[in-house]
Enzyme design. Structure first.
Site, PDB file in Angstrom:
ATOM      1  NE  ARG A 157      41.334 -16.477 -27.530  1.00  0.00           N
ATOM      2  CZ  ARG A 157      40.211 -16.609 -26.887  1.00  0.00           C
ATOM      3  NH1 ARG A 157      40.174 -16.927 -25.349  1.00  0.00           N
ATOM      4  NH2 ARG A 157      39.186 -16.691 -27.402  1.00  0.00           N
ATOM      5  CB  SER A 208      39.181 -14.114 -32.436  1.00  0.00           C
ATOM      6  OG  SER A 208      37.864 -14.609 -32.019  1.00  0.00           O
ATOM      7  CD  GLU A 238      42.641 -15.193 -30.224  1.00  0.00           C
ATOM      8  OE1 GLU A 238      41.533 -14.588 -30.030  1.00  0.00           O
ATOM      9  OE2 GLU A 238      42.593 -16.415 -30.533  1.00  0.00           O
TER      10      GLU A 238
HETATM   11  N1  EPU Z   1      29.455  -8.229 -32.283  1.00  0.00           N
HETATM   12  C1  EPU Z   1      29.071  -7.386 -33.282  1.00  0.00           C
HETATM   13  N2  EPU Z   1      29.313  -7.709 -34.435  1.00  0.00           N
HETATM   14  C2  EPU Z   1      30.185  -8.514 -34.958  1.00  0.00           C
HETATM   15  C3  EPU Z   1      30.747  -9.518 -34.025  1.00  0.00           C
HETATM   16  C4  EPU Z   1      30.440  -9.683 -32.608  1.00  0.00           C
HETATM   17  O1  EPU Z   1      28.301  -6.549 -32.857  1.00  0.00           O
HETATM   18  O2  EPU Z   1      30.758  -8.655 -36.065  1.00  0.00           O
HETATM   19  C5  EPU Z   1      29.193  -8.363 -30.845  1.00  0.00           C
HETATM   20  C6  EPU Z   1      28.297  -9.225 -30.359  1.00  0.00           C
HETATM   21  O3  EPU Z   1      26.826  -9.093 -30.658  1.00  0.00           O
HETATM   22  C7  EPU Z   1      28.289  -9.446 -28.971  1.00  0.00           C
HETATM   23  C8  EPU Z   1      29.897  -9.153 -28.843  1.00  0.00           C
HETATM   24  O4  EPU Z   1      30.156  -8.434 -30.013  1.00  0.00           O
HETATM   25  O5  EPU Z   1      27.642  -8.414 -28.232  1.00  0.00           O
HETATM   26  C9  EPU Z   1      30.799 -10.229 -28.611  1.00  0.00           C
HETATM   27  O6  EPU Z   1      30.695 -11.274 -29.632  1.00  0.00           O
HETATM   28  P1  EPU Z   1      30.563 -12.764 -29.315  1.00  0.00           P
HETATM   29  O7  EPU Z   1      29.897 -13.260 -28.292  1.00  0.00           O
HETATM   30  O8  EPU Z   1      30.371 -13.589 -30.705  1.00  0.00           O
HETATM   31  O9  EPU Z   1      32.210 -13.068 -28.879  1.00  0.00           O
HETATM   32  P2  EPU Z   1      33.636 -12.260 -29.512  1.00  0.00           P
HETATM   33  O10 EPU Z   1      33.931 -11.442 -28.433  1.00  0.00           O
HETATM   34  O11 EPU Z   1      33.433 -11.917 -30.684  1.00  0.00           O
HETATM   35  C10 EPU Z   1      35.203 -14.175 -28.307  1.00  0.00           C
HETATM   36  C11 EPU Z   1      36.216 -15.079 -28.620  1.00  0.00           C
HETATM   37  C12 EPU Z   1      35.925 -16.132 -29.382  1.00  0.00           C
HETATM   38  C13 EPU Z   1      34.847 -16.954 -28.748  1.00  0.00           C
HETATM   39  C14 EPU Z   1      33.635 -16.353 -28.181  1.00  0.00           C
HETATM   40  C15 EPU Z   1      32.713 -17.112 -27.638  1.00  0.00           C
HETATM   41  C16 EPU Z   1      37.958 -13.640 -28.605  1.00  0.00           C
HETATM   42  C17 EPU Z   1      39.134 -12.912 -29.054  1.00  0.00           C
HETATM   43  N3  EPU Z   1      37.176 -14.136 -29.147  1.00  0.00           N
HETATM   44  O12 EPU Z   1      34.353 -13.528 -29.390  1.00  0.00           O
HETATM   45  O13 EPU Z   1      36.979 -16.833 -29.652  1.00  0.00           O
HETATM   46  O14 EPU Z   1      34.463 -18.088 -29.365  1.00  0.00           O
HETATM   47  O15 EPU Z   1      33.978 -15.071 -27.627  1.00  0.00           O
HETATM   48  O16 EPU Z   1      33.062 -17.167 -26.440  1.00  0.00           O
HETATM   49  O17 EPU Z   1      38.138 -13.575 -27.035  1.00  0.00           O
HETATM   50  C18 EPU Z   1      38.799 -17.281 -31.129  1.00  0.00           C
HETATM   51  O18 EPU Z   1      39.709 -16.864 -29.967  1.00  0.00           O
HETATM   52  O19 EPU Z   1      39.258 -17.731 -32.105  1.00  0.00           O
HETATM   53  C19 EPU Z   1      37.468 -17.365 -30.872  1.00  0.00           C
HETATM   54  C20 EPU Z   1      36.636 -17.410 -31.868  1.00  0.00           C
END
Ligand code: EPU
Length: 339
Positions: free
Chosen positions: A164, A237, A334
C-alpha cells in the site's frame, strides 16, 4: 478547463463527507497541467489531487486547489507473443479497466476487481487484494511536475512499491501529478488463486477458469464483505495490516493460537487488523455518526451520512487505543487524512 470555486467534495470522497475545496480543477490532459504550471498562483497554492477519494478523509474544508483527473484514454501501445501494454489515463475508473481487460481475456488485474477509485490513485496507493498488487503489472507511471510542467516517466523501480505504498506517497513527490499509467497484461491464463476462499469458489465454478470467472467471484466476495460506498460511506480498509517480527507474532500466538496471519518472505508476519479489531468486540461499535462496519471490522463507515471527518478520526483513534491496549500492537491508517 473549468476552474470551480468553493466546491463541495462530497462526491469526491467515498466517506461522503461534505468538505469544501477553495478551488476544484478537473484536468483532461498533460497540456492542461502544463498551462496551470505557468500560473504563479497555482505554483504557490496548496494543492492535492483527488480521484474518487476512496482512500481519503477530509478533516476540514480544504484551503487550496483540488485537482481531479478526467484523462480517460485507454491506448493499446505494445504487444509481444505473451503480453499487451496499455497506456491508461489516470482518470479512468479502475474497475472499468479491470472489466475491459477481463472481457478481452487479458490477465493480471482480475483479482483487483471492484476496488473503488481511479487508475492514477491505484498506482499511487499500490492497491492490492486476494494475493495480487497493482505494482506487479505496472511498467511506468507518467506524471507532470506542477511547478515546472515537465513530464517525468517513472519506471516501476523508481516508483519504489511496497505494501500500500509508493514513492508518490512520499513528501518529496508531492509536486508530481500522475497523468498516465503504463500497464502490461498477459495474454495467456495466469491466475493467482492463493487466497483459499477465492480458489474454492473459482474451482467450483469451472475447470477452466478465465480472468472473467475470477473477476465475477472476486466481485461476489467483496459484495458480501464490504459495504458499497454509494450506500454506506466508507473507504474500504481503514487501517493497514500491521507487520510484526516473528518473535512478536509468537507471543501473540501463545495468547491467541487461532490468530490468522500471513508469513512474509523476509520472516516478518502480517497480522490482519480486522481480526484484531474484531477481537476487541468493536464490530458495529458506534461513536457519534461513525461506526465500525458490522461485517468487516477493518472498515469504518459514515453510519448515517452525517459524519464529519473528525467523527471518523475520533472513532479511528478509539479503535487504535483499544487494539494497543489489548494486543500491544499499533495499527496505522491506510486512509490518508487531509486537513
Ligand atoms: N477477520 C476477522 N474479523 C473481521 C475481519 C477480518 O476475524 O472483522 C479475519 C478474517 O477471518 C481473516 C483475516 O481477518 O482470517 C483477514 O481478513 P480478509 O481476508 O477479509 O482480509 P483483510 O486482511 O481484512 C485485506 C486488504 C483488503 C483486501 C482483502 C482481500 C488490507 C489493509 N486490506 O483485508 O483491501 O480486499 O485483504 O485480499 O490489506 C482495502 O485496502 O481497502 C481493502 C479492502
Amino acid at each position: 478547463m473549468e476552474i470551480l470555486q468553493n466546491y463541495s467534495l462530497r462526491a469526491y470522497n467515498t466517506f461522503g463527507i461534505d468538505a469544501q475545496a477553495d478551488w476544484f480543477i478537473p484536468f483532461a490532459s498533460v497540456e492542461d497541467l502544463q498551462l496551470l504550471s505557468r500560473d504563479e498562483y497555482f505554483q504557490e497554492c496548496r494543492c492535492i489531487t483527488v480521484g474518487e477519494g476512496s482512500n481519503l478523509l477530509f478533516l476540514t474544508n480544504f484551503h487550496g486547489i483540488v485537482l481531479h483527473s478526467v484523462i480517460q484514454s485507454v491506448e493499446r501501445c505494445g504487444e509481444t507473443e505473451d503480453t499487451v501494454d496499455f497506456l491508461v489515463g489516470s482518470g479512468v475508473k479502475w474497475d472499468d479497466l479491470v472489466a475491459q481487460m477481463a472481457e478481452a481475456d487479458l490477465y493480471g488485474i482480475e483479482n483487483l476487481s471492484l476496488i473503488p477509485g481511479q487508475v492514477g490513485a491505484a498506482a499511487v496507493q499500490n492497491i492490492g487484494a486476494y494475493g495480487a498488487e497493482v505494482c506487479e503489472v505496472i511498467r511506468e507511471v507518467h506524471a507532470v511536475h506542477r511547478r515546472t510542467g515537465q513530464v517525468h516517466r517513472f519506471s516501476v523501480d523508481e516508483c519504489a512499491y511496497s505494501y500500500r505504498h509508493s514513492f508518490f506517497k512520499e513528501p518529496e513527490a508531492a509536486d508530481y501529478i500522475v497523468t498516465h499509467v503504463l500497464l502490461r497484461l498477459l495474454k495467456h491464463s495466469h491466475l493467482k488463486l492463493d487466497y483459499a476462499d477465492l480458489r474454492q469458489r473459482v474451482i467450483a465454478r469451472t475447470e477452466t477458469p478465465t480472468a472473467l470467472d475470477v473477476r465475477e467471484e472476486v466481485i461476489r466476495i467483496r459484495q458480501e464483505k464490504l459495504p458499497d460506498p454509494a450506500v454506506l460511506g466508507n473507504a474500504g480498509s481503514f487501517f493497514m495490516n500491521p507487520i510484526v517480527s516473528a518473535e512478536a507474532f509468537e507471543r501473540l500466538r501463545q495468547a491467541y493460537p487461532e490468530a490468522p496471519h500471513y508469513d512474509l518472505p523476509d520472516g516478518q508476519v502480517k497480522v490482519p487488523a480486522g481480526w484484531l479489531i474484531d477481537r476487541c468486540a468493536l464490530k458495529g461499535y458506534r461513536l457519534g455518526h461513525a461506526a465500525v462496519y458490522e461485517r468487516q471490522a477493518l472498515v469504518l463507515v459514515n453510519a448515517d451520512g452525517e459524519a464529519t471527518g473528525q467523527d471518523i478520526a475520533r472513532l479511528a483513534e478509539y479503535v487504535q487505543e483499544q487494539v494497543a491496549e489489548r494486543f500491544g500492537l499499533q495499527i496505522t491508517p491506510e486512509v490518508r487524512y487531509i486537513s
